[in-house]
Design an enzyme around this catalytic site. Structure first.
Site, PDB file in Angstrom:
ATOM      1  N   GLU A  21       0.912  -2.493  -2.697  1.00 39.20           N
ATOM      2  CA  GLU A  21       1.664  -2.922  -1.580  1.00 39.20           C
ATOM      3  C   GLU A  21       2.560  -2.305  -0.903  1.00 39.20           C
ATOM      4  O   GLU A  21       2.570  -2.345   0.264  1.00 39.20           O
ATOM      5  CB  GLU A  21       2.767  -4.136  -2.486  1.00 39.20           C
ATOM      6  CG  GLU A  21       3.450  -4.902  -1.536  1.00 39.20           C
ATOM      7  CD  GLU A  21       4.242  -5.874  -2.515  1.00 39.20           C
ATOM      8  OE1 GLU A  21       5.142  -6.634  -1.926  1.00 39.20           O
ATOM      9  OE2 GLU A  21       4.273  -6.121  -3.584  1.00 39.20           O
ATOM     10  N   ASP A  49      12.677  -7.573   2.893  1.00 37.74           N
ATOM     11  CA  ASP A  49      13.367  -8.249   2.169  1.00 37.74           C
ATOM     12  C   ASP A  49      14.841  -7.666   1.646  1.00 37.74           C
ATOM     13  O   ASP A  49      15.664  -8.247   1.997  1.00 37.74           O
ATOM     14  CB  ASP A  49      12.695  -8.770   0.853  1.00 37.74           C
ATOM     15  CG  ASP A  49      11.354  -9.501   1.142  1.00 37.74           C
ATOM     16  OD1 ASP A  49      11.026  -9.694   2.560  1.00 37.74           O
ATOM     17  OD2 ASP A  49      11.037 -10.103   0.274  1.00 37.74           O
TER      18      ASP A  49
END
Length: 436
Positions: free
Chosen positions: A402, A170
């Site tokens: 994550e 991202d």
């Protein structure tokens, strides 16, 4: 220890699995279904609960649009913990969008072809899983047809992404120079992620202005691919995205051969494959950097930085033997120091590297998973094993987060990973790597 981690990984996946037949990446931070997450999650389930693996895939494929497009997020339920939600995205503006499943109007790396193949390889009951594949592979084929017919304006065999979120990486430093060409308005919005996670680990509000502006341009033109190709300020050929497409092409060729028939589809996949690989090596391989790079299609110039995406073509069998040797040398020289865990998401020798901030430097288990298999395929067993053991060491130290700091010394003081905890694909891919 391995037994405990296996149990924990299964528990995470089971708890994140929702009644609607899909798995959230983690509680709170990501309350919906994400495309490439679902592919990786299905692989984890396949090792111990094939019915959940099949449900994961089917639920995602049910949200496919009439033109073959599969969105990056499917909003199965309402939630106030995530922005931007369906009301901002307005995917229903596209005339062929799926009216039963609210979603975004962007996609993510096409992992579903190789997910189906791996499910078949893992399956004890091959007949059952092959029947599931027969019922669903056509949708994955349609997704690939969408990419080659709608996302390749120069007919090169390389598809574009029109938003950084489509890359999966991202807020990578790769996009910084594109942001410098844009001057989006300042949006008024309420971030949800920074209330749940330390803001220093997330993209900034100003970065979000760019993200939202690109979506607004797409919405203005009802998510029409041709208009997006003409007008989006972000238009990139991404080696990670295209490598996943090539890997999934090959998986579908192999599966169609097992199924029998479908000669027309096999021929078309092989045609796409030949063109994609040739263009990949002629356009995205940077000899001087010794790595694959991104190409800015809007501004017609290469994006000359090395990231973990630069090595993903190994997973898809794209590099020649010589190129693979160069790639491995680049990776070990820049990323593989004794003081670092493999593989940082961005070049640790570059001034833009940030070991804590999302895709600007941390280690991600999904990229390591691809790297492990790619290195094995090219015979770099020792380095593949290091990627695997580094991944396991991080998971053992701090749990199924994550993303992770690649700097070993950080763990003298840090006792947790970054982003969401009990993260589904970290758990799922651990289960797959444990079974190798």
């Amino acid at each position: 220890m391995a037994t405990d981690l296996t149990k924990e990984a299964q528990q995470i996946l089971n708890e994140n699995f929702q009644a609607g037949g899909y798995t959230i990446p983690c509680k709170g931070l990501y309350p919906f279904q994400w495309k490439w997450d679902s592919g990786f999650i299905a692989l984890g389930f396949a090792h111990y609960d094939m019915e959940k693996a099949k449900a994961e895939m089917k639920t995602l494929l049910d949200a496919q649009w009439d033109n073959g497009f599969i969105p990056h997020i499917v909003f199965h339920q309402k939630s106030d913990t995530y922005f931007p939600g369906p009301d901002f995205h307005q995917a229903e503006l596209h005339p062929l969008s799926n009216k039963d499943y609210p979603s975004t109007g962007m996609t993510q790396p096409p992992v579903l072809g190789f997910t189906l193949e791996k499910m078949y390889q893992i399956a004890q009951n091959k007949e059952d899983v092959l029947q599931f594949i027969i019922e669903n592979i056509g949708k994955v084929y349609d997704n690939h047809n969408y990419f080659y017919s709608k996302r390749d304006p120069q007919n090169e065999g390389l598809v574009y992404i029109y938003h950084n979120w489509e890359s999966g990486t991202d807020n990578s430093p790769l996009w910084d120079d594109i942001w410098a060409t844009m001057d989006p308005p300042t949006y008024t919005f309420e971030r949800k992620d920074t209330k749940l996670i330390d803001p220093s680990e997330r993209p900034s509000n100003r970065e979000y202005d760019h993200y939202l502006y690109i979506i607004d341009i797409a919405k203005e033109h009802n998510y029409d691919d041709q208009k997006i190709a003409e007008l989006s300020p972000f238009l990139v050929q991404d080696p990670l995205f295209n490598a996943m497409l090539i890997k999934s092409n090959q998986a579908m060729i192999d599966l169609y051969k097992i199924i029998g028939g479908n000669e027309d589809k096999i021929a078309q996949l092989e045609k796409w494959q030949a063109k994609s690989k040739a263009s990949f090596n002629s356009k995205l391989y940077d000899e001087e950097l010794g790595a694959y790079i991104h190409y800015d299609l809007r501004n017609e110039k290469p994006i000359r930085f090395v990231s973990s995406s630069s090595f993903s073509p190994l997973f898809a069998g794209v590099p020649t033997i010589k190129q693979a040797a160069t790639l491995v040398n680049t990776m070990m020289t820049k990323f593989g120091g004794d003081d670092m865990y493999l593989c940082a998401s961005f070049d640790p020798t570059n001034e833009r590297f940030n070991p804590k901030k999302y895709w600007r430097g941390p280690v991600w288990i999904n990229l390591n998973w691809m790297l492990y298999y790619g290195l094995k395929d090219y015979g770099y067993d020792e380095i593949a094993d290091r990627v695997k053991s580094d991944s396991f060491e991080l998971l053992e130290k701090v749990g199924f987060y994550e993303y992770f700091n690649p700097v070993k010394a950080a763990y003298d003081t840090e006792t947790k990973g970054y982003g969401g905890g009990n993260f589904s694909w970290s758990a799922a891919l651990y289960l797959d790597l444990m079974n190798q």
